[in-house]
Design a protein around this motif. Structure first.
Motif, short mmCIF file in Angstrom:
data_model
loop_
_atom_site.label_atom_id
_atom_site.label_comp_id
_atom_site.label_asym_id
_atom_site.label_seq_id
_atom_site.Cartn_x
_atom_site.Cartn_y
_atom_site.Cartn_z
N TYR A 90 -7.28 19.93 19.57
CA TYR A 90 -6.01 20.63 18.75
C TYR A 90 -6.63 21.85 18.13
O TYR A 90 -5.93 22.71 17.84
N PHE A 138 -0.25 10.07 10.27
CA PHE A 138 -1.45 10.94 9.92
C PHE A 138 -1.25 12.03 9.02
O PHE A 138 -0.15 12.56 8.81
N ARG A 140 -1.09 15.90 7.92
CA ARG A 140 -0.58 17.06 8.66
C ARG A 140 -0.73 18.26 8.16
O ARG A 140 -0.80 18.43 6.98
N GLU A 141 -0.48 19.33 8.87
CA GLU A 141 -0.62 20.87 8.25
C GLU A 141 0.90 21.27 7.80
O GLU A 141 1.64 20.53 8.08
N TYR A 142 0.76 22.18 6.91
CA TYR A 142 2.15 22.68 6.64
C TYR A 142 3.27 23.01 7.77
O TYR A 142 4.41 22.88 7.70
N GLY A 143 2.52 23.08 8.82
CA GLY A 143 3.44 23.91 10.21
C GLY A 143 3.81 22.36 10.91
O GLY A 143 4.73 22.47 11.84
N GLY A 144 3.53 21.18 10.16
CA GLY A 144 4.03 19.99 10.80
C GLY A 144 3.17 19.61 12.00
O GLY A 144 3.37 18.19 12.42
N LEU A 145 2.00 20.19 12.14
CA LEU A 145 0.99 19.55 13.17
C LEU A 145 0.12 18.64 12.88
O LEU A 145 -0.05 18.73 11.51
N LEU A 146 -0.45 18.04 13.36
CA LEU A 146 -1.62 17.12 12.85
C LEU A 146 -2.71 17.68 12.46
O LEU A 146 -3.20 18.97 13.08
N ASN B 149 1.61 16.18 19.04
CA ASN B 149 1.95 17.32 18.60
C ASN B 149 3.10 17.93 18.83
O ASN B 149 3.60 18.90 18.38
N ILE B 153 6.25 17.20 11.94
CA ILE B 153 6.88 16.72 10.95
C ILE B 153 6.49 17.50 9.64
O ILE B 153 5.24 17.79 9.29
#
Lengths: 670, 258, 226
Positions: A90, A138, A140-146, B149, B153
């Motif tokens: 990722y 889990f 997460r980043e601010y963009g919503g991704l892991l 991904n 969220i």
């Protein structure tokens, strides 16, 4: 060296990266109607057990789950802090299935099977998908991704995490999947049940004997297959980071009924644990490895200073920079404080043994944040705030805030346990037993040498070789449970569809239960003078001293004799209070310690047999002039699989490790 | 018994003894001399049990496992508070330095109709497992998941869900509540899944089933004293109970389904 | 799947009734304290009497009053049932309870405070509601102000009455101190931004309302209200 005919690893043919895909698509299936008639027993409810039980039940098998704790959610997987690896790439930093595979083989010091490790790497991505779908929160980043971080010295960011509680969140995910099946009636749960024997009929494992801890009742349970997901045996050392109840009993009973035990001498010692505080110590607590990213490890350069610190006459904060020995940075300039676990642990032991240890016991080194707190983070923050010439006090204040943000919960935990403020004083750490790479020998299907008997997760030996990488234990437990066993069990169960459920009155069940009962009666009837813990502590000390971070032939020979003496004394002089038919934790403990004693002997035997140093196994006779481990690939590139003939008498079988895709090289972190 | 700090104290332990759930229990008093302040509370019990066994007496049964504050198994009610006098820690993480020389320490099991005593200080918390089995999950079979991904969220939601998911299921909330209510426990799981997109599909059904199971287990009712929040070793917030109420009221009365 | 049938029997449904009725009673207090504050006008009760008269004769108000009593009864009965159920949830109590360590005494004593309030209410209804709002149908020449004044200025009996009223007001204050914000929490209204506001409003409301009520009998006794 040739592989013993008794060890058929059943690795599929074909190129490495197609073995699993092809095998998965061709392995025999069980049709849905037949699945309903096939019963699977799962012992243990950690990551491997809960995920396997849930997945098998979803597929339609009838499943029974056993755990000794009061709830499946207590299994010790819950305590894993750091994270879980997956080759998702990722972060676009060059990760791949091959790279994770390669890192794992190398990290394991070239003592694991290529095919198994590659499969592990292949399914790692699906684990993350599955866990996220279950609602595992889990980071997460601010963009919503892991979010990912790097862990355990790898050069890519492939570790997924949930604060410092990744194991907890993954286990609760698997537990919720398991409880869903319990609610649907597909899984029957037996909490507060301890498996005390496996039952073999017609050369196959067909059931277990379990004791209900609350009533003390022995129960017989039939299963077409039995899955042992019972974790590792680190508690053989008495002091370890394992839970108090973690034990080898289930695996050991299987071993005594024909399952070979592999590489018991491979144990992982974690370098950053809170040191022993006194005689009363019952377990050790791990401080996450991530602390080594910012903490510098040192001991005093002069013995006199070390002695003064031990006596409480010198405050380490007042020791001059020149009088400190940052021994990891000195010995391993390239990796410094981030060398792998086994290297860091041995280096700490070396310094302490040489008389430079701190703490009242002399068994501790410093993990010091002062430098990075002030001069790394303090300065960065000062620059951010536009302060050009910050005062020392300002640097301290700014850095403190950053460290608190990054490691606050760990620092709190440290302060809570030791009563010392780690913001003001360097932390004290010492290595402790953390994970066991050895375990029951299994083939590619995860089946032991007993047909129908499987071992998953830490309980088997398969994927980590002689040393496990950080954030890989969770990956392996879930890989085995979610994505391996659901397929591989078909190759066995497809042939068992005509096997009718065996009557619980079958003589094999009766005999097994009688044996268990007799052993319990024996333990209760000795009525000696020493507690179970007395023997456990004695055993632990022998194994730690002689079969711990560094071993030698002389010490191991002595240890084998000593462990035998302990066993003899145990069965003459142990005192187990209470009755068989009641809630009796001491009785449970006694049974487990009796098994640990037998295992302890085998560990030393295995360590003595392996005349090389590799991963978690360091033989003092086999080291280079600079103290680095010397592996012997010519003579020891094999899996040791021990067959028990009788207690204290084993036969060694070897499975040759063939590397077709990786060139074996020396592991260097200099 | 001295630890690294060398400091010791003398205390008196008054501990609840009860053979099993059917028999009556009573307190038993044990003086403990020279207890190292570096000991954990459970290690102090190890020492006591060692002595009892050597004296030919029955050791005190108590639940414990990880001893690092995460498994949720230890469960002692100490001097009128679950997990003892320190906030934010489980019994296993409580150390004797939190007590004074000469203290009398009263230790009782969690008391709740839904948590019958197994023996001495050990209780049966399987009611919690049944509540989770009634709906505390996302119904996704292994292998059905899409790429991780592909579900985005917001960080704040993920963090809030994580905070709720940090519950260790120890039952201190029930033990602390004067009404023996399990709402903090139930609300933590309901909240975690209500906050995440993965939990939306079964949102109504989940809260209805879990509350129904909670009521059947015989837990008491919430009167918002907030004792649970104050005693929760993982700091689970009372906001979760409000969310539980909201979810339940909405699912009961406004869900536009049969 | 909806659950409107089981809702009222469920734990959360019963809580919701407590919260709803509680907050409804709070709105009544607002009306009650507003009208009673007219006692402080200082015109020998002229304004107050006019308002009281309106409240006693307006048919809408009288209908709402029935709702008020229904709410009160529901609140009380539900509280009783819940208390009994909660007792059953812990058949064996603790030998030592350190409640002060984790919660306020009044949040744990809502039953006790509620009982005190109920007893107070019986007296209060006997003193005023009966003569002004029931007897009002038979006796139109009614001076509510004078009747109130009589209750609190009747020698020793007056002092006892004032004392009982002050105790009643203190019970009310603590009952509200917990109940006000608790009602919102029960109905699921908890918000990072607004909850602190609700809590502050609750504290202010409890103190101001109870203080105003308490000042009335005291005012009559010391002659501050004339």
């Amino acid at each position: 060296m040739a592989t013993s005919p008794k060890l058929d690893s059943k690795i599929p043919d074909g190129p490495l990266d197609q073995k699993w895909t092809k095998y998965r698509s061709t392995v025999a299936l069980v049709n849905p109607a037949n699945k309903r008639n096939l019963e699977v027993i799962v012992v243990g409810s950690g990551l491997a057990g809960a995920s396997a039980a849930a997945s098998l039940a979803e597929m339609g098998y009838k499943v029974k789950v056993f755990c000794f704790q009061d709830s499946p959610r207590r299994a010790h997987s819950i305590a894993a802090q750091g994270g879980i690896n997956a080759a998702k790439n990722y972060q676009n930093d060059g990760d791949s299935i091959y790279r994770l595979f390669y890192d794992t083989i190398k990290g394991g010091d070239y003592r694991s099977r290529e095919a198994n490790v590659h499969r592990l790497s292949e399914v790692s991505g699906s684990i993350i998908d599955q866990c996220v779908a279950q609602g595992v929160p889990f980071a997460r980043e601010y963009g919503g991704l892991l979010s990912n971080r790097s862990f355990g010295g790898t050069q890519v960011q492939r570790t997924f995490y949930a604060a410092g509680q990744t194991g907890q969140q993954l286990l609760l995910g698997a537990y919720s999947a398991l409880q869903r099946q319990v609610g649907m009636g597909a899984v029957k749960l037996y909490a507060r049940h301890e498996m005390l024997d496996v039952v073999n009929i017609d050369g196959k494992c067909q059931g277990i004997i379990a004791r209900h801890s609350v009533t003390g009742q022995l129960e017989r349970h039939f299963g077409h297959a039995v899955l042992l997901c019972t974790g590792g045996y680190g508690n053989v050392f008495f002091l370890s980071t394992n839970a108090m109840g973690s034990n080898v009993t289930a695996a050991w009973k299987a071993h005594k009924k024909g399952a070979f035990f592999s590489n018991p001498c491979y144990t992982q010692i974690h370098p950053t644990c809170i040191p022993v505080s006194g005689e009363h110590q019952s377990k050790l607590t791990l401080m996450s490895e991530s602390l080594r990213n910012d903490g510098r490890i040192w001991v005093p350069k002069n013995k006199a200073d070390a002695e003064a610190i031990r006596a409480g006459k010198l405050d380490p904060n007042n020791l001059k920079e020149d009088d400190r020995d940052y021994y990891l940075e000195r010995r391993y300039p390239a990796f410094g404080n981030l060398v792998p676990r086994d290297v860091a642990s041995r280096a700490a032991k070396e310094r302490c043994d040489a008389g430079f240890g701190v703490n009242g016991t002399g068994q501790a080194v410093y993990l010091d944040f002062a430098f990075n707190m002030k001069y790394k983070y303090g300065k960065i923050e000062a620059t951010k705030k536009g302060i050009e010439n910050p005062t020392e006090a300002q640097l301290d204040e700014f850095g403190h805030a950053v460290i608190k943000e990054k490691y606050g919960n760990l620092f709190d935990m440290y302060a809570q346990i030791t009563g010392v403020d780690p913001y003001k004083n360097p932390m004290q750490i010492y290595p402790a037993v953390h994970y066991t790479m050895g375990g029951l020998w299994v083939d590619y299907n995860l089946m032991t040498t007993v047909p129908g008997l499987y071992a998953l997760g830490e309980a088997n030996f398969s994927d980590h070789g002689a040393n496990r990488l950080g954030a890989s234990a969770l990956m392996q437990g879930l890989a085995d449970g979610y994505f391996v066993i659901p397929y591989t069990i078909g190759s066995y169960l497809s042939k068992e569809i005509s096997t009718k459920a065996i009557s619980l009155d079958h003589e094999a069940f009766v005999k097994a239960e009688q044996d268990v009962q007799e052993r319990i009666n024996k333990l209760l009837s000795i009525k000696g003078t020493k507690t179970v813990d007395y023997f456990h502590k004695r055993l632990g000390k022998v194994i730690w001293d002689k079969c711990g971070m560094a071993r030698n032939a002389e010490g191991l020979k002595w240890a084998i004799e000593e462990v035998r003496r302990i066993r003899e004394e145990f069965w003459k002089d142990v005192r187990v209070p209470g009755e068989a038919n009641e809630f009796n934790p001491e009785l449970e403990k006694a049974g487990r310690v009796a098994d640990f004693i037998e295992l302890g002997e085998l560990m030393c035997k295995d360590a003595l047999e392996r005349n090389e140093s590799c991963g978690g196994h360091f033989r003092e006779e086999y080291q280079a002039a600079d103290g680095e481990a010397e592996r012997d690939d010519e003579n020891f590139a094999y899996v040791a699989a021990w067959e028990l003939k009788e207690v204290g008498n084993w036969e060694l079988h070897k499975e040759e490790l063939v590397y077709e895709n990786i060139k074996i090289a020396k592991r260097s972190y200099k | 018994m001295a630890g690294t700090s060398g400091k010791t104290i003398n205390v008196t332990i008054k501990v609840w003894r009860q053979k099993n759930k059917n028999q009556k229990g009573q307190f038993e008093t044990h003086p403990m001399k020279g207890v190292s302040v570096d000991m954990s509370f459970l290690e102090m019990f190890d020492v006591l049990n060692d002595r009892l066994i050597t004296e030919g007496k029955d050791p005190v049964a108590f639940d414990h496992d990880c001893r690092e504050g995460i498994c949720g198994m230890c469960s002692m009610y100490i001097n009128g508070r679950p997990h003892g006098p320190k906030q934010g820690v489980t019994t296993c993480q409580l150390h004797m330095r939190s007590f004074k020389d000469g203290d009398t320490i009263v230790v009782e099991p969690w008391r709740s109709a839904a948590f019958p005593v197994v023996k001495d200080l050990a209780v049966d918390r399987s009611a919690f497992d049944r509540i989770i089995a009634s709906g505390g999950f996302v119904s996704v079979n292994t292998g059905n998941a899409r790429d991780a991904n592909s579900i985005l969220i917001p960080k704040d939601d993920a963090d809030q869900a994580f905070n709720a998911a940090a519950c260790i299921g120890c039952g201190a909330c029930v033990a602390a509540c004067k009404n023996g209510s399990a709402m903090l426990f139930v609300s933590a799981k309901v909240s975690q899944l209500a906050l995440l997109p993965q939990g939306q599909i079964e949102r109504d059904e989940r809260v209805l089933n879990m509350v129904n199971q909670m009521d059947e287990e015989g837990f008491g009712n919430c009167t918002n004293t907030a004792a649970c929040e104050a005693e929760c070793p993982k700091g689970i917030s009372l906001e979760n109970i409000a969310r539980l109420n909201r979810e339940y009221i909405s699912a009961s009365n406004f869900a536009n389904r049969k | 799947m909806s659950n409107s049938k089981g809702f009222l029997k469920s734990s959360i449904g019963r809580k919701a009734i407590m919260g709803l009725t509680g907050l409804f009673l709070v709105t009544f207090l607002i009306v009650h304290v507003s009208i009673n504050s007219l006692l402080f006008v200082g015109d020998s009760g002229a304004t107050f009497n006019a308002a009281a008269n309106f409240m006693a004769h307006n048919p809408v108000i009288r209908v709402v009053e029935i709702g008020l009593f229904a709410g009160l009864i529901l609140h009380t009965v539900q509280a009783l049932l819940l208390t009994l159920a909660n007792r059953k949830a812990r058949p064996q109590g603790y030998a030592v309870v350190n409640g002060a360590a984790n919660s306020s005494w009044y949040s744990r004593s809502m039953g006790l405070l509620g009982t005190l309030l109920l007893l107070f209410l019986v007296m209060h209804l006997y003193h005023f509601w009966w003569p002004t709002k029931v007897a009002v149908f038979t006796d139109h020449e009614h001076n509510t102000f004078d009747e109130i004044k009589a209750v609190f200025t009747d020698g020793t009996m007056g002092i006892i009455s004032v004392l009982l009223y002050v105790i009643g007001c203190i019970s009310l204050a603590y009952h509200l101190l917990h109940g006000f914000q608790s009602g919102f929490q029960t109905l699921g209204l908890n918000h990072k931004k607004y909850t602190p506001l609700i809590k502050k409003t609750g504290i202010g409301f409890s103190i101001i309302v109870s203080l105003l009520f308490a000042l009335m009998p005291i005012g009559f006794l010391i002659g501050f209200i004339k």
